[in-house]
Design a protein around this motif. Structure first.
Motif, PDB file in Angstrom:
ATOM      1  N   ALA A  51      -3.237   7.891 -10.612  1.00 31.53           N
ATOM      2  CA  ALA A  51      -4.006   6.956  -9.751  1.00 31.53           C
ATOM      3  C   ALA A  51      -3.819   5.712  -9.390  1.00 31.53           C
ATOM      4  O   ALA A  51      -3.857   5.180  -8.095  1.00 31.53           O
ATOM      5  CB  ALA A  51      -5.539   7.358  -9.719  1.00 31.53           C
ATOM      6  N   CYS A  52      -3.638   4.848 -10.429  1.00 36.75           N
ATOM      7  CA  CYS A  52      -3.366   3.643 -10.361  1.00 36.75           C
ATOM      8  C   CYS A  52      -2.068   3.198  -9.786  1.00 36.75           C
ATOM      9  O   CYS A  52      -1.883   2.479  -8.952  1.00 36.75           O
ATOM     10  CB  CYS A  52      -3.566   2.777 -11.535  1.00 36.75           C
ATOM     11  SG  CYS A  52      -3.480   0.965 -11.425  1.00 36.75           S
ATOM     12  N   ILE A  53      -0.946   4.055 -10.073  1.00 42.83           N
ATOM     13  CA  ILE A  53       0.281   4.024  -9.330  1.00 42.83           C
ATOM     14  C   ILE A  53       0.105   4.305  -7.758  1.00 42.83           C
ATOM     15  O   ILE A  53       0.655   3.290  -7.118  1.00 42.83           O
ATOM     16  CB  ILE A  53       1.149   5.054 -10.007  1.00 42.83           C
ATOM     17  CG1 ILE A  53       1.529   4.561 -11.324  1.00 42.83           C
ATOM     18  CG2 ILE A  53       2.626   4.794  -9.016  1.00 42.83           C
ATOM     19  CD1 ILE A  53       2.329   5.662 -12.056  1.00 42.83           C
ATOM     20  N   ALA A  54      -0.625   5.271  -7.304  1.00 44.14           N
ATOM     21  CA  ALA A  54      -1.102   5.535  -5.977  1.00 44.14           C
ATOM     22  C   ALA A  54      -1.455   4.296  -5.277  1.00 44.14           C
ATOM     23  O   ALA A  54      -1.296   4.021  -4.092  1.00 44.14           O
ATOM     24  CB  ALA A  54      -1.740   6.901  -5.899  1.00 44.14           C
ATOM     25  N   ALA A  55      -2.711   3.844  -5.998  1.00 46.18           N
ATOM     26  CA  ALA A  55      -3.312   2.763  -5.583  1.00 46.18           C
ATOM     27  C   ALA A  55      -2.464   1.405  -5.248  1.00 46.18           C
ATOM     28  O   ALA A  55      -2.489   0.777  -4.246  1.00 46.18           O
ATOM     29  CB  ALA A  55      -4.598   2.471  -6.420  1.00 46.18           C
ATOM     30  N   GLU A  56      -1.693   1.218  -6.307  1.00 42.10           N
ATOM     31  CA  GLU A  56      -0.770  -0.027  -6.074  1.00 42.10           C
ATOM     32  C   GLU A  56       0.378   0.257  -4.925  1.00 42.10           C
ATOM     33  O   GLU A  56       0.627  -0.741  -4.155  1.00 42.10           O
ATOM     34  CB  GLU A  56       0.070  -0.199  -7.194  1.00 42.10           C
ATOM     35  CG  GLU A  56      -0.903  -0.917  -8.546  1.00 42.10           C
ATOM     36  CD  GLU A  56      -2.008  -2.006  -7.896  1.00 42.10           C
ATOM     37  OE1 GLU A  56      -1.419  -2.853  -7.383  1.00 42.10           O
ATOM     38  OE2 GLU A  56      -3.058  -1.921  -8.011  1.00 42.10           O
ATOM     39  N   LEU A  57       0.803   1.428  -4.770  1.00 46.93           N
ATOM     40  CA  LEU A  57       1.648   1.781  -3.749  1.00 46.93           C
ATOM     41  C   LEU A  57       0.991   1.639  -2.403  1.00 46.93           C
ATOM     42  O   LEU A  57       1.623   1.218  -1.384  1.00 46.93           O
ATOM     43  CB  LEU A  57       2.157   3.168  -3.986  1.00 46.93           C
ATOM     44  CG  LEU A  57       3.179   3.348  -5.065  1.00 46.93           C
ATOM     45  CD1 LEU A  57       3.355   4.916  -5.092  1.00 46.93           C
ATOM     46  CD2 LEU A  57       4.330   2.660  -4.974  1.00 46.93           C
ATOM     47  N   ALA A  58      -0.286   2.216  -2.434  1.00 45.45           N
ATOM     48  CA  ALA A  58      -1.088   2.019  -0.923  1.00 45.45           C
ATOM     49  C   ALA A  58      -1.034   0.643  -0.520  1.00 45.45           C
ATOM     50  O   ALA A  58      -1.321   0.270   0.403  1.00 45.45           O
ATOM     51  CB  ALA A  58      -2.289   2.552  -1.334  1.00 45.45           C
ATOM     52  N   LYS A  59      -1.155  -0.459  -1.547  1.00 49.07           N
ATOM     53  CA  LYS A  59      -1.170  -1.851  -1.361  1.00 49.07           C
ATOM     54  C   LYS A  59       0.134  -2.417  -0.903  1.00 49.07           C
ATOM     55  O   LYS A  59       0.148  -3.515  -0.387  1.00 49.07           O
ATOM     56  CB  LYS A  59      -1.836  -2.575  -2.577  1.00 49.07           C
ATOM     57  CG  LYS A  59      -3.108  -2.136  -2.980  1.00 49.07           C
ATOM     58  CD  LYS A  59      -3.278  -3.266  -4.334  1.00 49.07           C
ATOM     59  CE  LYS A  59      -4.695  -2.670  -4.793  1.00 49.07           C
ATOM     60  NZ  LYS A  59      -4.848  -3.420  -6.151  1.00 49.07           N
ATOM     61  N   GLY A  60       1.388  -1.553  -1.052  1.00 49.37           N
ATOM     62  CA  GLY A  60       2.344  -2.176  -0.615  1.00 49.37           C
ATOM     63  C   GLY A  60       3.345  -2.646  -1.719  1.00 49.37           C
ATOM     64  O   GLY A  60       4.533  -3.178  -1.552  1.00 49.37           O
ATOM     65  N   ASN A  61       2.910  -2.310  -2.980  1.00 49.20           N
ATOM     66  CA  ASN A  61       3.702  -2.760  -4.227  1.00 49.20           C
ATOM     67  C   ASN A  61       4.791  -1.537  -4.380  1.00 49.20           C
ATOM     68  O   ASN A  61       4.706  -0.492  -3.894  1.00 49.20           O
ATOM     69  CB  ASN A  61       2.829  -2.941  -5.516  1.00 49.20           C
ATOM     70  CG  ASN A  61       2.081  -3.954  -5.570  1.00 49.20           C
ATOM     71  OD1 ASN A  61       2.493  -5.062  -5.413  1.00 49.20           O
ATOM     72  ND2 ASN A  61       0.771  -3.864  -5.817  1.00 49.20           N
ATOM     73  N   ASP A  62       5.930  -2.307  -4.833  1.00 49.70           N
ATOM     74  CA  ASP A  62       7.134  -1.483  -5.196  1.00 49.70           C
ATOM     75  C   ASP A  62       6.874  -0.656  -6.421  1.00 49.70           C
ATOM     76  O   ASP A  62       5.780  -0.766  -7.042  1.00 49.70           O
ATOM     77  CB  ASP A  62       8.438  -2.274  -5.464  1.00 49.70           C
ATOM     78  CG  ASP A  62       8.152  -3.251  -6.532  1.00 49.70           C
ATOM     79  OD1 ASP A  62       8.194  -2.778  -7.893  1.00 49.70           O
ATOM     80  OD2 ASP A  62       8.019  -4.779  -6.517  1.00 49.70           O
ATOM     81  N   VAL A  63       7.640   0.353  -6.562  1.00 52.30           N
ATOM     82  CA  VAL A  63       7.313   1.371  -7.911  1.00 52.30           C
ATOM     83  C   VAL A  63       7.293   0.653  -9.137  1.00 52.30           C
ATOM     84  O   VAL A  63       6.378   0.901  -9.939  1.00 52.30           O
ATOM     85  CB  VAL A  63       8.418   2.452  -8.017  1.00 52.30           C
ATOM     86  CG1 VAL A  63       8.111   3.452  -9.208  1.00 52.30           C
ATOM     87  CG2 VAL A  63       8.384   3.369  -6.446  1.00 52.30           C
TER      88      VAL A  63
END
Length: 269
Positions: free
Chosen positions: A220-232
């Motif tokens: 979920a945290c990975i998804a949240a950070e991707l939603a913010k525009g962060n790279d993988v």
């Protein structure tokens, strides 16, 4: 008008709040991302264990997807436990139909101790139909072994398994290290990016029974950070640190197998 970052959890509801959809939503909130949800099942349980569960009708799940797509701007999504082939195919159909951003697949098929959670038929469906949609795949140690058919005894085995999972269709792969040694002092995860770049991610090992929702919260945290525009790479590193803090700062709720402490890794506290 600019929309606040929104992420979606596609998972079951866990009545004690420690795992599943609840853990995902706790994580989204802690990472300052608005969380929407597609509920697939409901589980009745507490810190002692699970006693009952029901799966929602696929027609209802279709409607959840339809109405969210008509109103929200989901920037990233994640899946949790999907217990049968019909459910997996329903999720695959809808994810292909709507634009809900990159998908993080948490293949909830085995526990950290190696116990099977879904039937073999559903496992085959997950491998053949859901896994190829994964922008990020986050199997634990045993799930990686089950999905690839190889034993993870050495660092080279992790690297080989990640390559196999990429060949199955997953773009970026995070294989979580084992929690099995009483003398263990650290947990080491392996990340293989779509570019071929790889990283070993290390963190201290904390011996505690309050780890419910660890895998849910990481994905979920990975998804949240991707939603913010962060790279993988950035998203995975933030998620690793977030979960590590949540485990290290114990939260005493319930009597046996408790939740991790999402507040510990929050930007709010």
């Amino acid at each position: 008008m600019e929309q606040y970052p929104q992420a979606l959890t596609i998972a079951g509801s866990d009545s004690d709040g420690s795992a599943g959809m609840q853990a995902d939503l706790h994580t989204f909130f802690a990472r300052k991302v608005y969380g929407a949800s597609v509920m697939t099942a409901c589980v009745a349980g507490n810190s002692y264990g699970i006693e009952a569960s029901v799966t929602l009708p696929t027609e209802f799940i279709d409607k959840e997807f339809e109405l969210l797509a008509a109103d929200y701007q989901i920037r990233a999504s994640k899946t949790g436990m999907l217990g049968n082939s019909e459910l997996i195919r329903t999720i695959v159909k809808n994810y292909k139909l709507y634009d809900f951003g990159p998908l993080v697949v948490d293949p909830v098929i085995m526990t950290k101790h190696g116990n099977m959670l879904i039937e073999e038929e559903a496992l085959a469906t997950l491998k053949e139909e859901l896994l190829p949609l994964a922008f990020v795949l986050t199997p634990n140690f045993y799930e990686a072994e089950k999905l690839t058919g190889i034993k993870l005894n050495t660092a080279k085995d992790f690297e080989t398994a990640a390559l196999i999972l990429q060949k199955m269709g997953a773009k970026n792969v995070v294989i979580k290290g084992a929690h099995q040694d009483e003398k263990q002092i650290e947990v080491v995860d392996y990340l293989l990016l779509a570019t071929g770049e790889s990283h070993w991610l290390k963190a201290p090992y904390f011996k505690t029974e309050r780890i419910n929702g660890t895998g849910d919260s990481l994905s979920a945290c990975i998804a949240a950070e991707l939603a913010k525009g962060n790279d993988v790479l950035t998203a995975v590193k933030i998620a690793k640190e977030f979960v590590n803090k949540a485990i290290a700062t114990e939260l005493f709720i319930g009597h046996k197998f408790g939740p991790i402490n999402h507040w510990a890794g929050s930007d709010f506290f």
